[in-house]
Each structure stands twice: as structure tokens, then as C-alpha cells.
Motif scaffolding. Structure first.
Motif, mmCIF file in Angstrom:
data_model
loop_
_atom_site.group_PDB
_atom_site.id
_atom_site.type_symbol
_atom_site.label_atom_id
_atom_site.label_comp_id
_atom_site.label_asym_id
_atom_site.label_seq_id
_atom_site.Cartn_x
_atom_site.Cartn_y
_atom_site.Cartn_z
ATOM 1 N N TRP A 188 -29.724 2.979 30.246
ATOM 2 C CA TRP A 188 -29.605 1.525 30.054
ATOM 3 C C TRP A 188 -30.861 0.825 30.559
ATOM 4 O O TRP A 188 -31.364 -0.106 29.935
ATOM 5 N N HIS A 189 -31.384 1.264 31.703
ATOM 6 C CA HIS A 189 -32.597 0.666 32.266
ATOM 7 C C HIS A 189 -33.785 0.852 31.317
ATOM 8 O O HIS A 189 -34.556 -0.081 31.070
ATOM 9 N N ASN A 190 -33.937 2.054 30.810
ATOM 10 C CA ASN A 190 -35.061 2.308 29.914
ATOM 11 C C ASN A 190 -34.951 1.503 28.625
ATOM 12 O O ASN A 190 -35.958 0.998 28.124
ATOM 13 N N LEU A 191 -33.746 1.367 28.108
ATOM 14 C CA LEU A 191 -33.562 0.541 26.918
ATOM 15 C C LEU A 191 -33.889 -0.926 27.235
ATOM 16 O O LEU A 191 -34.506 -1.616 26.424
ATOM 17 N N ALA A 192 -33.517 -1.376 28.417
ATOM 18 C CA ALA A 192 -33.874 -2.739 28.841
ATOM 19 C C ALA A 192 -35.392 -2.909 28.876
ATOM 20 O O ALA A 192 -35.922 -3.935 28.439
ATOM 21 N N GLY A 193 -36.089 -1.895 29.367
ATOM 22 C CA GLY A 193 -37.553 -1.955 29.413
ATOM 23 C C GLY A 193 -38.178 -2.022 28.030
ATOM 24 O O GLY A 193 -39.161 -2.738 27.819
ATOM 25 N N VAL B 208 -23.526 10.584 37.069
ATOM 26 C CA VAL B 208 -22.262 10.710 36.352
ATOM 27 C C VAL B 208 -21.951 12.169 36.028
ATOM 28 O O VAL B 208 -20.864 12.650 36.280
ATOM 29 N N ALA B 209 -22.910 12.866 35.490
ATOM 30 C CA ALA B 209 -22.706 14.264 35.105
ATOM 31 C C ALA B 209 -24.073 14.903 34.926
ATOM 32 O O ALA B 209 -25.085 14.217 34.839
ATOM 33 N N ASP B 210 -24.095 16.221 34.871
ATOM 34 C CA ASP B 210 -25.350 16.898 34.587
ATOM 35 C C ASP B 210 -25.819 16.503 33.190
ATOM 36 O O ASP B 210 -25.017 16.391 32.265
ATOM 37 N N PRO B 211 -27.113 16.300 33.030
ATOM 38 C CA PRO B 211 -27.609 15.898 31.714
ATOM 39 C C PRO B 211 -27.468 17.034 30.703
ATOM 40 O O PRO B 211 -27.614 18.189 31.033
ATOM 41 N N THR B 212 -27.167 16.644 29.513
ATOM 42 C CA THR B 212 -27.089 17.647 28.458
ATOM 43 C C THR B 212 -28.475 17.833 27.863
ATOM 44 O O THR B 212 -29.356 16.979 28.001
ATOM 45 N N LYS B 213 -28.644 18.926 27.183
ATOM 46 C CA LYS B 213 -29.926 19.205 26.543
ATOM 47 C C LYS B 213 -30.279 18.108 25.540
ATOM 48 O O LYS B 213 -31.430 17.689 25.438
ATOM 49 N N ALA B 214 -29.285 17.593 24.842
ATOM 50 C CA ALA B 214 -29.533 16.539 23.852
ATOM 51 C C ALA B 214 -30.090 15.281 24.509
ATOM 52 O O ALA B 214 -31.014 14.660 23.977
ATOM 53 N N ALA C 236 -36.224 2.730 21.169
ATOM 54 C CA ALA C 236 -34.924 2.093 21.390
ATOM 55 C C ALA C 236 -33.822 2.851 20.651
ATOM 56 O O ALA C 236 -32.743 3.088 21.213
ATOM 57 N N ALA C 237 -34.081 3.254 19.424
ATOM 58 C CA ALA C 237 -33.076 3.982 18.643
ATOM 59 C C ALA C 237 -32.726 5.312 19.317
ATOM 60 O O ALA C 237 -31.548 5.702 19.361
ATOM 61 N N LEU C 238 -33.721 5.989 19.843
ATOM 62 C CA LEU C 238 -33.469 7.262 20.519
ATOM 63 C C LEU C 238 -32.662 7.061 21.803
ATOM 64 O O LEU C 238 -31.748 7.835 22.101
ATOM 65 N N LEU C 239 -32.989 6.012 22.549
ATOM 66 C CA LEU C 239 -32.229 5.717 23.763
ATOM 67 C C LEU C 239 -30.793 5.331 23.430
ATOM 68 O O LEU C 239 -29.848 5.716 24.138
ATOM 69 N N LEU D 108 -34.483 11.607 25.520
ATOM 70 C CA LEU D 108 -35.288 10.869 26.487
ATOM 71 C C LEU D 108 -36.768 11.200 26.346
ATOM 72 O O LEU D 108 -37.622 10.300 26.371
ATOM 73 N N MET D 109 -37.083 12.459 26.167
ATOM 74 C CA MET D 109 -38.482 12.862 25.984
ATOM 75 C C MET D 109 -39.052 12.292 24.682
ATOM 76 O O MET D 109 -40.193 11.839 24.654
ATOM 77 N N GLU D 110 -38.262 12.317 23.619
ATOM 78 C CA GLU D 110 -38.706 11.733 22.353
ATOM 79 C C GLU D 110 -38.907 10.220 22.490
ATOM 80 O O GLU D 110 -39.860 9.655 21.942
ATOM 81 N N ALA D 111 -38.009 9.561 23.219
ATOM 82 C CA ALA D 111 -38.132 8.119 23.434
ATOM 83 C C ALA D 111 -39.392 7.804 24.218
ATOM 84 O O ALA D 111 -40.117 6.859 23.890
ATOM 85 N N LYS D 112 -39.676 8.588 25.231
ATOM 86 C CA LYS D 112 -40.888 8.405 26.026
ATOM 87 C C LYS D 112 -42.125 8.525 25.134
ATOM 88 O O LYS D 112 -43.023 7.684 25.174
ATOM 89 N N LYS D 113 -42.148 9.554 24.314
ATOM 90 C CA LYS D 113 -43.288 9.775 23.416
ATOM 91 C C LYS D 113 -43.435 8.614 22.426
ATOM 92 O O LYS D 113 -44.533 8.102 22.211
ATOM 93 N N SER D 114 -42.326 8.196 21.840
ATOM 94 C CA SER D 114 -42.376 7.084 20.885
ATOM 95 C C SER D 114 -42.877 5.814 21.559
ATOM 96 O O SER D 114 -43.698 5.088 20.994
#
Length: 140
Positions: A74-79, A30-36, A57-60, A41-47
Motif C-alpha cells: 500500500w505504501h509503495n502504491l501511495a508513492g 501478515v504472512a511470509d511473502p509468496t514468490k508471486a 501501479a498496476a503491478l502493485l 514487487l521487483m517488476e514494479a520497482k523496475k517499471s
């Protein structure tokens, strides 16, 4: 529970792949990812890795407010919802990811696997069979 471990591993792998490819801009169509988004995503992975699935889930969800058309998020939140055994939401979120991932065949296969596992959790044999068949058909 074996399926849940597999799906959890799939989520972690997806998060890892997504985070590695964010720097290259390879996964987001869709677009280049923003820093946020990268940071969320990195925080969600760690959590998620630390067993804090609701925090993941809240971070995603926060990342989705920034980029609601991002099928990876959306896929990661589904997981995450699958790991929480929230079968209906997991299937719905994976279907949403599929609707947005028109050009990403691998992601669509992964989404159908999430849907199959969610249907299995719901004890819906027909749904499970259909989702597995769709995953196989896309993978070939």
C-alpha cells in the motif's frame, strides 16, 4: 518538484528495502511473502525506475490482490500515485498503509511523509502541518 523527486527516491528506496528483506521475511508481518508477490514487487520497482509509473501501479495492485493486508505494498502504491501527482489517492493509500502498519513505526513515519507531500500538492496547509507533526512525533 523537489518534493516529488524526494518522494520518488523514497519509493525506490522503500521498494529496494522491501525487495531485499523479502528473502529474509523481515518486512511482512501478515504472512511470509509468496514468490508471486516478490516477483511483482521487483517488476514494479523496475517499471518505476524506468519511468513507467502506471505499469508499476498496476503491478502493485496485482500484488495487493494476493496480499491485501500488506502495508508495504500500500505504501509503495501511495508513492507511485504521489509521483503521478494524484494527491488524494496518494494520501488515501498511505493512510491505508498506516492502518495496517501498526507495529512498523518506520513505515508509519514514511506514510505520514507521503501524506504531508500529498497535502502540500493539494495546497492544504492544515493537512500538511498535521501530517508533518505526526511524522516528527513518530520519528522521535
Amino acid at each position: 518538484m523537489k518534493c516529488l523527486r524526494i518522494s520518488s527516491l523514497t519509493l525506490v528506496l522503500t521498494l529496494c528495502v522491501a525487495s531485499q528483506n523479502f528473502a529474509q521475511g523481515a518486512l511482512l508481518s501478515v504472512a511470509d511473502p509468496t514468490k508471486a508477490i516478490v516477483e511483482l514487487l521487483m517488476e514494479a520497482k523496475k517499471s518505476f525506475e524506468e519511468g513507467q509509473s502506471e505499469q508499476a501501479a498496476a503491478l502493485l495492485e496485482r500484488a495487493l490482490r494476493i496480499d491485501p493486508r500488506n502495508p508495504i505494498l500500500w505504501h509503495n502504491l501511495a508513492g507511485v500515485r504521489l509521483q503521478q501527482e494524484d494527491w488524494s489517492r496518494a494520501a488515501s493509500l498511505a493512510a491505508k498503509s498506516n492502518a495496517l502498519a501498526v507495529e512498523n513505526k518506520l513505515l508509519r513515519v514514511r506514510n505520514w511523509i507521503v501524506i504531508a507531500l500529498a497535502c502540500e500538492g493539494l495546497r492544504d496547509v492544515d493537512c500538511t502541518k498535521e501530517a508533518r507533526n505526526r511524522a516528527r512525533a513518530l520519528a522521535n
